[in-house]
Design a protein around this motif. Structure first.
Motif, PDB file in Angstrom:
ATOM      1  N   TRP A 284      28.243 -95.842 -55.510  1.00 29.80           N
ATOM      2  CA  TRP A 284      28.597 -97.108 -54.877  1.00 29.80           C
ATOM      3  C   TRP A 284      28.667 -96.929 -53.367  1.00 29.80           C
ATOM      4  N   SER A 285      28.199 -97.928 -52.623  1.00 32.82           N
ATOM      5  CA  SER A 285      28.317 -97.891 -51.164  1.00 32.82           C
ATOM      6  C   SER A 285      29.763 -98.121 -50.754  1.00 32.82           C
ATOM      7  N   ALA A 286      30.059 -97.819 -49.486  1.00 39.87           N
ATOM      8  CA  ALA A 286      31.407 -98.056 -48.974  1.00 39.87           C
ATOM      9  C   ALA A 286      31.710 -99.543 -48.999  1.00 39.87           C
ATOM     10  N   CYS A 287      32.989 -99.885 -49.138  1.00 39.13           N
ATOM     11  CA  CYS A 287      33.400-101.290 -49.139  1.00 39.13           C
ATOM     12  C   CYS A 287      33.084-101.899 -47.776  1.00 39.13           C
ATOM     13  N   SER A 288      32.599-103.149 -47.783  1.00 39.18           N
ATOM     14  CA  SER A 288      32.169-103.781 -46.536  1.00 39.18           C
ATOM     15  C   SER A 288      33.340-104.168 -45.636  1.00 39.18           C
ATOM     16  N   LYS A 289      34.575-104.128 -46.151  1.00 39.87           N
ATOM     17  CA  LYS A 289      35.736-104.469 -45.333  1.00 39.87           C
ATOM     18  C   LYS A 289      36.787-103.382 -45.439  1.00 39.87           C
ATOM     19  N   SER A 290      37.423-103.057 -44.319  1.00 35.80           N
ATOM     20  CA  SER A 290      38.472-102.039 -44.335  1.00 35.80           C
ATOM     21  C   SER A 290      39.781-102.602 -44.864  1.00 35.80           C
ATOM     22  N   CYS A 291      39.936-103.940 -44.866  1.00 38.23           N
ATOM     23  CA  CYS A 291      41.094-104.569 -45.503  1.00 38.23           C
ATOM     24  C   CYS A 291      40.672-105.937 -46.020  1.00 38.23           C
ATOM     25  N   GLY A 292      41.339-106.395 -47.061  1.00 39.23           N
ATOM     26  CA  GLY A 292      40.957-107.661 -47.667  1.00 39.23           C
ATOM     27  C   GLY A 292      39.766-107.492 -48.598  1.00 39.23           C
ATOM     28  N   MET A 293      39.304-108.599 -49.177  1.00 42.37           N
ATOM     29  CA  MET A 293      38.238-108.566 -50.175  1.00 42.37           C
ATOM     30  C   MET A 293      36.886-108.332 -49.519  1.00 42.37           C
ATOM     31  N   GLY A 294      36.152-107.333 -50.029  1.00 37.45           N
ATOM     32  CA  GLY A 294      34.818-107.030 -49.529  1.00 37.45           C
ATOM     33  C   GLY A 294      33.850-106.830 -50.678  1.00 37.45           C
ATOM     34  N   ILE A 295      32.688-106.246 -50.368  1.00 41.81           N
ATOM     35  CA  ILE A 295      31.629-106.053 -51.347  1.00 41.81           C
ATOM     36  C   ILE A 295      31.128-104.619 -51.275  1.00 41.81           C
ATOM     37  N   SER A 296      30.874-104.033 -52.438  1.00 41.66           N
ATOM     38  CA  SER A 296      30.278-102.704 -52.558  1.00 41.66           C
ATOM     39  C   SER A 296      29.041-102.842 -53.428  1.00 41.66           C
ATOM     40  N   ALA A 297      28.025-101.998 -53.191  1.00 40.54           N
ATOM     41  CA  ALA A 297      26.760-102.153 -53.920  1.00 40.54           C
ATOM     42  C   ALA A 297      26.222-100.796 -54.356  1.00 40.54           C
ATOM     43  N   ARG A 298      25.351-100.821 -55.351  1.00 39.98           N
ATOM     44  CA  ARG A 298      24.610 -99.633 -55.773  1.00 39.98           C
ATOM     45  C   ARG A 298      23.289-100.108 -56.377  1.00 39.98           C
ATOM     46  N   VAL A 299      22.391 -99.168 -56.651  1.00 34.54           N
ATOM     47  CA  VAL A 299      21.112 -99.482 -57.273  1.00 34.54           C
ATOM     48  C   VAL A 299      21.028 -98.722 -58.590  1.00 34.54           C
ATOM     49  N   THR A 300      20.616 -99.411 -59.666  1.00 36.27           N
ATOM     50  CA  THR A 300      20.531 -98.782 -60.977  1.00 36.27           C
ATOM     51  C   THR A 300      19.378 -99.385 -61.770  1.00 36.27           C
ATOM     52  N   ASN A 301      18.842 -98.597 -62.691  1.00 30.55           N
ATOM     53  CA  ASN A 301      17.829 -99.135 -63.616  1.00 30.55           C
ATOM     54  C   ASN A 301      18.354 -99.118 -65.053  1.00 30.55           C
ATOM     55  N   ASP A 302      19.691 -99.117 -65.194  1.00 31.17           N
ATOM     56  CA  ASP A 302      20.310 -99.108 -66.517  1.00 31.17           C
ATOM     57  C   ASP A 302      20.333-100.539 -67.065  1.00 31.17           C
ATOM     58  N   ASN A 303      19.170-101.043 -67.444  1.00 28.48           N
ATOM     59  CA  ASN A 303      19.024-102.388 -67.983  1.00 28.48           C
ATOM     60  C   ASN A 303      17.854-102.395 -68.961  1.00 28.48           C
ATOM     61  N   PRO A 304      17.720-103.438 -69.796  1.00 24.77           N
ATOM     62  CA  PRO A 304      16.664-103.454 -70.820  1.00 24.77           C
ATOM     63  C   PRO A 304      15.254-103.310 -70.253  1.00 24.77           C
ATOM     64  N   GLN A 305      15.035-103.745 -69.005  1.00 29.78           N
ATOM     65  CA  GLN A 305      13.698-103.659 -68.420  1.00 29.78           C
ATOM     66  C   GLN A 305      13.442-102.339 -67.713  1.00 29.78           C
TER      67      GLN A 305
END
Length: 320
Positions: free
Chosen positions: A178-199
């Motif tokens: 997972w990437s670092a949280c987009s905010k140092s305080c309060g609600m933010g977003i974290s992301a990653r890349v995966t191919n763990d899906n049916p396709q």
């Protein structure tokens, strides 16, 4: 117009532009497209309260007004100033909004990634028909063996090639941290890349994250120590996201702080589905980060912005 009950609403909600919320009308009956900053509004056409907008009614006769933003910090993007609550499009690929000093953006193009596969051994993104967004194309086979890159993803049995319904069974799962949280305080977003899906396709996956509340009181640091790594949660709390509240309360761990210039960020995390309830009566679920262990270090975040963060420290998370 007077309200009539029982409510009579269209079978399908009215489609709204990207980044525009569905909100209840003045009668509390039907979902309508929320009016945006500077647009005309009325009780029947309410402003987008998810973006901190309200309807400033005129003093003249009638019940119409203009959508204004509550007082908040402006945003500076590449030298251009945007007001709190203002929507803008810095490129043809992004629809953004300024929310009290932070910029949040919705991609207008699909950012999915495509792995080589037996059906498409050499995928390539190209611009077609002068469109802003690129599209995937599969190049024709040549005499060279284009199946080599596909072997890194698929385990093929020499006796037979995988059928479409066997893609997940033959998929070599690849998942980034997972990437670092987009905010140092309060609600933010974290992301990653995966191919763990049916396709078995590489796709971007996001989750909500909160390193610490912005009003978290700092505990007294014990003598001889310079950091509080993980403050103990004192009471349970409800998470808030885009004007909606989590249906149950949680006692999450947060990261603390230091007195020697270091910063504390999540190191080991897990992901939990959290259900939110909105004032309009809607329920939805979002994945959310829960902290297990924090680490203190000098590689500190440099930005506190939803989509312009340059901080690159990753988090070790679950791969489930």
């Amino acid at each position: 117009q007077a309200c009539t009950y029982p409510c009579q609403c269209p079978p399908q909600p009215v489609p709204c532009p990207v980044g525009t919320s569905h909100v209840l009308d003045a009668c509390g009956c039907c979902k309508v497209c929320a009016r945006q900053l500077g647009e005309l509004c009325s009780p029947q056409e309410p402003c987008d309260h998810h973006k901190g907008l309200y309807c400033h009614l005129s003093k003249s006769p009638g019940d119409s007004g203009v959508c204004l933003a509550h007082e908040g910090a402006t945003c500076d993007l590449l030298g251009k100033i945007y007001h709190n609550g203002e929507s803008f499009q810095p490129t043809c690929k992004l629809q953004c909004i300024c929310m009290d000093g932070a910029i949040g953006c919705i991609p207008l193009c699909s950012d999915d990634l495509r792995l080589p596969s037996p059906e498409c051994p050499n995928p390539r993104r190209v611009k077609l028909h002068n469109n802003c967004c690129e599209e995937w194309i599969c190049e024709e086979h040549s005499e060279e063996n284009h199946f080599e890159p596909a072997m890194a993803v698929f385990r093929e049995d020499p006796a037979h090639k995988p059928e479409r319904n066997n893609l997940q069974e033959n998929c070599l799962v690849q998942t980034t941290e997972w990437s670092a949280c987009s905010k140092s305080c309060g609600m933010g977003i974290s992301a990653r890349v995966t191919n763990d899906n049916p396709q078995c396709r590489l796709e971007k996956e996001t989750r909500l994250c909160m390193v610490r509340p912005c009003d978290l009181p700092m505990e007294n640091i014990k003598k001889g120590k310079k950091c509080i790594r993980t403050p103990k949660p004192r009471q349970s709390l409800h998470f808030k996201f885009s004007g909606c509240t989590s249906t149950r309360s949680y006692r999450p761990k947060f990261c603390g702080g230091c007195t020697d210039g270091r910063c504390c960020t999540p190191y080991v995390t897990t992901t939990v589905e959290v259900e939110f309830h909105c004032p309009e009566g809607d329920f939805f679920q979002r994945k959310m980060m829960f902290i297990k262990v924090c680490s203190c270090h000098y590689d500190c975040p440099r930005d506190n912005d939803i989509f312009l963060a340059t901080y690159g420290r990753r988090m070790i998370g679950d791969h489930v």
